[in-house]
Scaffold this active site. Structure first.
Site, PDB file in Angstrom:
ATOM      1  N   PRO A 189       0.776  -1.246   0.000  1.00 17.71           N
ATOM      2  CA  PRO A 189       0.000   0.000   0.000  1.00 17.71           C
ATOM      3  C   PRO A 189       0.808   1.297   0.000  1.00 17.71           C
ATOM      4  CG  PRO A 189       0.015  -0.943   2.180  1.00 17.71           C
ATOM      5  CD  PRO A 189       0.735  -1.924   1.288  1.00 17.71           C
ATOM      6  N   CYS A 190       1.501   1.550  -1.081  1.00 15.36           N
ATOM      7  CA  CYS A 190       2.264   2.801  -1.198  1.00 15.36           C
ATOM      8  C   CYS A 190       1.340   4.016  -1.189  1.00 15.36           C
ATOM      9  CB  CYS A 190       3.147   2.788  -2.437  1.00 15.36           C
ATOM     10  SG  CYS A 190       2.261   2.542  -3.981  1.00 15.36           S
TER      11      CYS A 190
END
Length: 157
Positions: A120-121
């Site tokens: 989850p950047c």
């Protein structure tokens, strides 16, 4: 042998690549043709991504196999620790990795994350709470953050 498919998502065509060793790439495209068949090696990733977009899944359990340097792998592994619905600043991420001076390298590794949504950047934001750089476009980052925590995000933006 690596397989590649394309599925529809609320944010555009999603490309999924992988093999029996895991999923190596999930990315969003502006256009493309939807795959008619889904190989067994990619089925679980497709199902879990669909559940995520339907609001029925907050974490992913399929096998990941991203390609990157040791440093990139370390950053991507730390991204997996950011809880669903939460955000973290690039500075805090650098601190967690043990070097506040590495903030630019951390941001660069974050931007090279090959596993859109799953690693989850999009949960990494500026220290001031701003939505900063996102390979898929800031509108997609905003959509993802609102999808994961609609009440929190209304107060931020």
């Amino acid at each position: 042998m690596s397989q590649t498919i394309f599925i529809n998502s609320p944010l555009g065509i999603t490309k999924i690549e992988g093999d029996e060793n895991g999923i190596s790439v999930i990315s969003v495209l502006s256009e493309g043709s939807i795959s008619e068949t889904i190989p067994n090696e990619l089925q679980e990733a497709v199902s879990q991504l669909q559940e995520y977009f339907e609001g029925k899944r907050t974490n992913f359990t399929f096998k990941l196999n991203p390609k990157g340097t040791d440093f990139q792998q370390k950053v991507w592994q730390e991204l997996l620790n950011i809880p669903f619905g939460k955000t973290m600043s690039y500075m805090d991420l650098s601190k967690k990795l043990g070097d506040v001076k590495a903030i630019r390298a951390v941001a660069s590794a974050n931007g090279k994350n090959p596993l859109w949504i799953v690693v989850p950047c999009h949960r990494v934001i500026g220290t001031d709470g701003s939505l900063t750089g996102y390979a898929g476009g800031l509108w997609r980052k905003k959509w993802l953050l609102e999808h994961e925590n609609p009440t929190l995000q209304q107060s931020l933006f």
